[in-house]
Design a protein around this motif. Structure first.
Motif, PDB file in Angstrom:
ATOM      1  N   THR A   2       0.828  -1.191   0.000  1.00 31.64           N
ATOM      2  CA  THR A   2       0.000   0.000   0.000  1.00 31.64           C
ATOM      3  C   THR A   2       0.864   1.242   0.000  1.00 31.64           C
ATOM      4  OG1 THR A   2      -1.662   1.263   1.230  1.00 31.64           O
ATOM      5  CG2 THR A   2      -0.146  -0.061   2.529  1.00 31.64           C
ATOM      6  N   GLY A   3       0.377   2.292  -0.632  1.00 32.43           N
ATOM      7  CA  GLY A   3       1.087   3.563  -0.606  1.00 32.43           C
ATOM      8  C   GLY A   3       0.685   4.425   0.571  1.00 32.43           C
ATOM      9  N   ASP A   4      -0.239   3.940   1.390  1.00 32.45           N
ATOM     10  CA  ASP A   4      -0.697   4.726   2.543  1.00 32.45           C
ATOM     11  C   ASP A   4       0.337   4.717   3.661  1.00 32.45           C
ATOM     12  OD1 ASP A   4      -3.012   5.059   1.157  1.00 32.45           O
ATOM     13  OD2 ASP A   4      -4.307   4.036   2.605  1.00 32.45           O
ATOM     14  N   ILE A   5       0.439   5.833   4.347  1.00 31.83           N
ATOM     15  CA  ILE A   5       1.130   5.887   5.636  1.00 31.83           C
ATOM     16  C   ILE A   5       0.185   6.521   6.639  1.00 31.83           C
ATOM     17  CG2 ILE A   5       3.439   5.990   4.626  1.00 31.83           C
ATOM     18  CD1 ILE A   5       3.424   9.031   5.318  1.00 31.83           C
ATOM     19  N   ALA A   6       0.430   6.273   7.915  1.00 32.26           N
ATOM     20  CA  ALA A   6      -0.461   6.762   8.964  1.00 32.26           C
ATOM     21  C   ALA A   6       0.025   8.089   9.524  1.00 32.26           C
ATOM     22  CB  ALA A   6      -0.546   5.731  10.095  1.00 32.26           C
ATOM     23  N   VAL A   7      -0.928   8.951   9.809  1.00 32.19           N
ATOM     24  CA  VAL A   7      -0.636  10.178  10.558  1.00 32.19           C
ATOM     25  C   VAL A   7      -1.000   9.901  12.018  1.00 32.19           C
ATOM     26  CG1 VAL A   7      -1.040  12.640  10.791  1.00 32.19           C
ATOM     27  CG2 VAL A   7      -1.233  11.564   8.540  1.00 32.19           C
ATOM     28  N   LEU A   8       0.012   9.629  12.830  1.00 32.46           N
ATOM     29  CA  LEU A   8      -0.239   9.309  14.237  1.00 32.46           C
ATOM     30  C   LEU A   8      -0.369  10.544  15.106  1.00 32.46           C
ATOM     31  CD1 LEU A   8       2.077   6.247  14.981  1.00 32.46           C
ATOM     32  CD2 LEU A   8      -0.339   6.286  14.339  1.00 32.46           C
ATOM     33  N   GLY A   9       0.301  11.620  14.719  1.00 31.97           N
ATOM     34  CA  GLY A   9       0.264  12.809  15.565  1.00 31.97           C
ATOM     35  C   GLY A   9       0.388  14.081  14.759  1.00 31.97           C
ATOM     36  N   ALA A  10      -0.257  15.143  15.230  1.00 30.85           N
ATOM     37  CA  ALA A  10      -0.181  16.466  14.609  1.00 30.85           C
ATOM     38  C   ALA A  10      -0.053  17.497  15.716  1.00 30.85           C
ATOM     39  CB  ALA A  10      -1.424  16.745  13.761  1.00 30.85           C
ATOM     40  N   ALA A  30       6.831  19.961  17.670  1.00 27.62           N
ATOM     41  CA  ALA A  30       7.261  18.558  17.635  1.00 27.62           C
ATOM     42  C   ALA A  30       6.796  17.812  18.872  1.00 27.62           C
ATOM     43  CB  ALA A  30       8.785  18.490  17.507  1.00 27.62           C
ATOM     44  N   ARG A  31       6.981  18.419  20.032  1.00 22.62           N
ATOM     45  CA  ARG A  31       6.547  17.761  21.274  1.00 22.62           C
ATOM     46  C   ARG A  31       5.038  17.584  21.305  1.00 22.62           C
ATOM     47  NH1 ARG A  31      10.877  21.137  24.941  1.00 22.62           N
ATOM     48  NH2 ARG A  31      12.601  19.641  24.750  1.00 22.62           N
ATOM     49  N   ALA A  32       4.299  18.547  20.762  1.00 27.53           N
ATOM     50  CA  ALA A  32       2.844  18.413  20.709  1.00 27.53           C
ATOM     51  C   ALA A  32       2.442  17.256  19.797  1.00 27.53           C
ATOM     52  CB  ALA A  32       2.215  19.711  20.220  1.00 27.53           C
ATOM     53  N   ALA A  33       3.123  17.120  18.662  1.00 26.16           N
ATOM     54  CA  ALA A  33       2.817  16.021  17.741  1.00 26.16           C
ATOM     55  C   ALA A  33       3.162  14.669  18.364  1.00 26.16           C
ATOM     56  CB  ALA A  33       3.574  16.211  16.425  1.00 26.16           C
ATOM     57  N   LEU A  34       4.282  14.589  19.064  1.00 21.80           N
ATOM     58  CA  LEU A  34       4.664  13.345  19.733  1.00 21.80           C
ATOM     59  C   LEU A  34       3.651  12.966  20.805  1.00 21.80           C
ATOM     60  CD1 LEU A  34       8.502  14.027  20.034  1.00 21.80           C
ATOM     61  CD2 LEU A  34       7.451  12.189  18.686  1.00 21.80           C
ATOM     62  N   ALA A  35       3.219  13.964  21.575  1.00 21.38           N
ATOM     63  CA  ALA A  35       2.221  13.705  22.616  1.00 21.38           C
ATOM     64  C   ALA A  35       0.903  13.250  21.997  1.00 21.38           C
ATOM     65  CB  ALA A  35       2.017  14.952  23.464  1.00 21.38           C
ATOM     66  N   ASP A  36       0.520  13.900  20.898  1.00 21.49           N
ATOM     67  CA  ASP A  36      -0.716  13.530  20.212  1.00 21.49           C
ATOM     68  C   ASP A  36      -0.642  12.094  19.706  1.00 21.49           C
ATOM     69  OD1 ASP A  36      -3.295  14.115  19.023  1.00 21.49           O
ATOM     70  OD2 ASP A  36      -2.278  14.234  17.104  1.00 21.49           O
ATOM     71  N   ALA A  37       0.548  11.687  19.264  1.00 19.94           N
ATOM     72  CA  ALA A  37       0.731  10.332  18.741  1.00 19.94           C
ATOM     73  C   ALA A  37       0.885   9.294  19.846  1.00 19.94           C
ATOM     74  CB  ALA A  37       1.959  10.296  17.834  1.00 19.94           C
ATOM     75  N   GLY A  38       1.196   9.737  21.062  1.00 18.27           N
ATOM     76  CA  GLY A  38       1.507   8.786  22.131  1.00 18.27           C
ATOM     77  C   GLY A  38       2.830   8.095  21.893  1.00 18.27           C
ATOM     78  N   ILE A  39       3.755   8.826  21.251  1.00 13.74           N
ATOM     79  CA  ILE A  39       5.063   8.271  20.884  1.00 13.74           C
ATOM     80  C   ILE A  39       6.141   8.997  21.682  1.00 13.74           C
ATOM     81  CG2 ILE A  39       6.764   8.080  19.004  1.00 13.74           C
ATOM     82  CD1 ILE A  39       4.497   6.174  18.638  1.00 13.74           C
ATOM     83  N   GLY A  40       7.083   8.263  22.231  1.00 12.01           N
ATOM     84  CA  GLY A  40       8.220   8.884  22.891  1.00 12.01           C
ATOM     85  C   GLY A  40       9.255   9.335  21.870  1.00 12.01           C
ATOM     86  N   TRP A  41       9.975  10.389  22.185  1.00 14.91           N
ATOM     87  CA  TRP A  41      11.016  10.892  21.292  1.00 14.91           C
ATOM     88  C   TRP A  41      12.034   9.806  20.952  1.00 14.91           C
ATOM     89  CZ3 TRP A  41      13.159  13.204  17.611  1.00 14.91           C
ATOM     90  CH2 TRP A  41      14.513  13.567  17.582  1.00 14.91           C
ATOM     91  N   GLN A  42      12.315   8.944  21.894  1.00 10.85           N
ATOM     92  CA  GLN A  42      13.297   7.883  21.660  1.00 10.85           C
ATOM     93  C   GLN A  42      12.823   6.870  20.620  1.00 10.85           C
ATOM     94  OE1 GLN A  42      16.385   7.691  22.881  1.00 10.85           O
ATOM     95  NE2 GLN A  42      16.130   9.606  24.019  1.00 10.85           N
ATOM     96  N   CYS A 357      -1.885  19.114   9.082  1.00  7.35           N
ATOM     97  CA  CYS A 357      -2.411  19.069  10.451  1.00  7.35           C
ATOM     98  C   CYS A 357      -3.911  19.329  10.448  1.00  7.35           C
ATOM     99  CB  CYS A 357      -1.713  20.119  11.327  1.00  7.35           C
ATOM    100  SG  CYS A 357      -0.002  19.748  11.784  1.00  7.35           S
ATOM    101  N   GLU A 358      -4.341  20.349   9.692  1.00  7.67           N
ATOM    102  CA  GLU A 358      -5.775  20.663   9.646  1.00  7.67           C
ATOM    103  C   GLU A 358      -6.566  19.510   9.054  1.00  7.67           C
ATOM    104  OE1 GLU A 358      -9.307  22.671  10.293  1.00  7.67           O
ATOM    105  OE2 GLU A 358      -7.309  23.147  11.046  1.00  7.67           O
ATOM    106  N   LEU A 359      -6.083  18.925   7.967  1.00 12.32           N
ATOM    107  CA  LEU A 359      -6.787  17.764   7.418  1.00 12.32           C
ATOM    108  C   LEU A 359      -6.878  16.648   8.443  1.00 12.32           C
ATOM    109  CD1 LEU A 359      -5.612  17.223   3.715  1.00 12.32           C
ATOM    110  CD2 LEU A 359      -7.464  18.656   4.599  1.00 12.32           C
ATOM    111  N   THR A 360      -5.811  16.434   9.193  1.00 12.35           N
ATOM    112  CA  THR A 360      -5.791  15.366  10.196  1.00 12.35           C
ATOM    113  C   THR A 360      -6.880  15.588  11.235  1.00 12.35           C
ATOM    114  OG1 THR A 360      -3.422  15.008   9.896  1.00 12.35           O
ATOM    115  CG2 THR A 360      -4.384  14.240  11.968  1.00 12.35           C
ATOM    116  N   TRP A 361      -6.946  16.791  11.784  1.00 11.25           N
ATOM    117  CA  TRP A 361      -7.965  17.073  12.808  1.00 11.25           C
ATOM    118  C   TRP A 361      -9.372  16.976  12.232  1.00 11.25           C
ATOM    119  CZ3 TRP A 361      -4.339  21.678  13.921  1.00 11.25           C
ATOM    120  CH2 TRP A 361      -3.290  21.254  14.743  1.00 11.25           C
ATOM    121  N   GLN A 362      -9.550  17.445  11.001  1.00 16.22           N
ATOM    122  CA  GLN A 362     -10.874  17.368  10.381  1.00 16.22           C
ATOM    123  C   GLN A 362     -11.285  15.919  10.129  1.00 16.22           C
ATOM    124  OE1 GLN A 362     -13.134  19.656   9.715  1.00 16.22           O
ATOM    125  NE2 GLN A 362     -11.978  21.525  10.176  1.00 16.22           N
ATOM    126  N   LEU A 363     -10.369  15.110   9.621  1.00 13.91           N
ATOM    127  CA  LEU A 363     -10.708  13.719   9.309  1.00 13.91           C
ATOM    128  C   LEU A 363     -10.895  12.883  10.565  1.00 13.91           C
ATOM    129  CD1 LEU A 363      -8.324  13.166   6.263  1.00 13.91           C
ATOM    130  CD2 LEU A 363     -10.791  13.577   6.212  1.00 13.91           C
TER     131      LEU A 363
END
Length: 396
Positions: A2-10, A30-42, A357-363
């Motif tokens: 698939t050519g899709d990738i996921a947007v985990l955080g914005a 960046a920190r806001a996007a990581l928090a939104d994704a639930g992903i640690g920087w590491q 980011c806007e598309l992500t929040w809207q979708l």
């Protein structure tokens, strides 16, 4: 594959004129996007930075700049530059790394601390630089160029300054609902008409400002998203970064002449329209499938041009759409529900990322008072100097 990738955080830093370093803004986003994704920087395996620029030229190696600010942890870094299309180039670079198996999780960041007034070339004599030439030889600042395009629409299609004002009214109403926007106040058509003339027929409220701001995304493979517990994430389905096709028969910033069409017929599809078409073809959708769009409204008149270029209507019918409320919140295909550059201003390396980011929040259905009901597919579109196309299709 698939050519899709996921947007985990914005994530974003509010836009304005803060007078601080672009690094601070980008780190917050960046920190806001990581928090939104639930992903640690590491957990981030790659960082792609859209280069902060000064007057059209790369000023900083953004990938490493943000990796250092967040704390060196060994991730690969990439810096990209494509003028106002830099953010889409960064998303495309991250997507290529993910689909190639080079990384499962990529952080994309763009940030700027913009100069006051309009963007102008850096100092020095550069007669081989078309951007320098159009300022030095013609005195064609960005607002002057925007005005020439507005005049062209008036001559070809009968658009009026009143039509242009309706675009600002629409975008300001949406921007008033966006906590990240710089300008959060509704305006009337009368206020647009009463604002100072900058480059006739465009007035101050017809033209976007230059701003400080930042935006970031955490992108991942679909497999990683599922392992992470995101069963139905927003997906980037297509990224278009095409260039123009010879011959170019219409003036296009920063060029100050057209190509000769004496022996080769111009393409029936203009450059901006080709940007959107490439994205649609890759995504397997068309303009009829869109729930919303985010386009590059450097001026109110240019937004009308984008309606036609992304296929919402035929050439010359853009003003009709805005008059009928088709592109307003609650309309058939809302455009710039973020508030657009009219409400944000230009922060060059961040703006194409902010559109995603806007598309992500809207979708996701989390855009609050500016939510487009039932949003399932959206497109972003903008254009960078020197033939840089930029469009992203996201779906849910």
């Amino acid at each position: 594959m698939t050519g899709d990738i996921a947007v985990l955080g914005a994530g974003m830093h509010p836009w304005g004129k803060w007078g601080r370093s672009f690094i601070e803004y980008g780190t917050v986003a960046a920190r806001a996007a990581l928090a939104d994704a639930g992903i640690g920087w590491q957990d981030v395996q790659s960082v792609v930075g859209a280069d902060t620029v000064r007057c059209g030229y790369p000023g900083y190696v953004a990938g490493a700049t943000f990796a250092q600010a967040l704390g060196w942890q060994g991730a690969r870094v990439t810096s990209v530059y494509a003028a106002c299309a830099s953010g889409a180039q960064a998303v495309n670079t991250a997507r290529a790394q993910i689909l190639a198996g080079m990384a499962d999780v990529v952080l994309v960041v763009g940030a700027d601390s913009a100069p006051k007034g309009f963007f102008a070339p850096a100092g020095g004599e550069r007669p081989d630089d078309p951007d320098w030439l159009r300022f030095r030889v013609l005195g064609a600042t960005n607002p002057a160029y925007f005005a020439l395009y507005a005049r062209r629409r008036m001559a070809l299609h009968g658009d009026t300054p009143e039509d242009f004002a309706l675009v600002k009214v629409k975008n300001a109403a949406a921007g008033a609902l966006n906590p990240y926007a710089r300008y959060r106040k509704a305006v009337t058509a009368e206020q647009v008409a009463a604002s100072a003339v900058v480059a006739d027929p465009l007035r101050l409220l017809d033209i976007c400002a230059t701003s400080d701001g930042a935006a970031a995304l955490v992108l991942s493979s679909m497999e990683f998203a599922r392992r992470h517990g995101a069963a139905d994430p927003v997906r980037v389905r297509a990224v278009s970064t095409v260039t123009p096709t010879y011959p170019k028969a219409v003036l296009d910033l920063p060029d100050i002449a057209t190509d000769s069409a004496a022996t080769v017929e111009p393409s029936p599809l203009g450059f901006r329209a080709s940007i959107a078409r490439a994205a649609y073809e890759e995504a397997g959708i068309g303009p009829e499938d869109l729930s919303l769009a985010e386009v590059y409204d450097l001026s109110t008149a240019l937004e009308l041009e984008w309606y036609e270029d992304i296929g919402l209507c035929a050439a010359g019918e853009g003003a009709k759409l805005v008059r009928e409320g088709v592109t307003a919140l609650g309309g058939r295909v809302p455009v710039n529900v973020s508030g657009g550059l009219a409400s944000f201003g230009e922060a060059v390396p961040a703006q194409a990322i902010a559109q995603v980011c806007e598309l992500t929040w809207q979708l996701r259905g989390t855009a609050g008072a500016r939510q487009v009901a039932g949003a399932r597919a959206g497109i972003t579109a903008n254009q960078g100097l020197f033939g840089h196309g930029s469009a992203v299709v996201a779906v849910r």
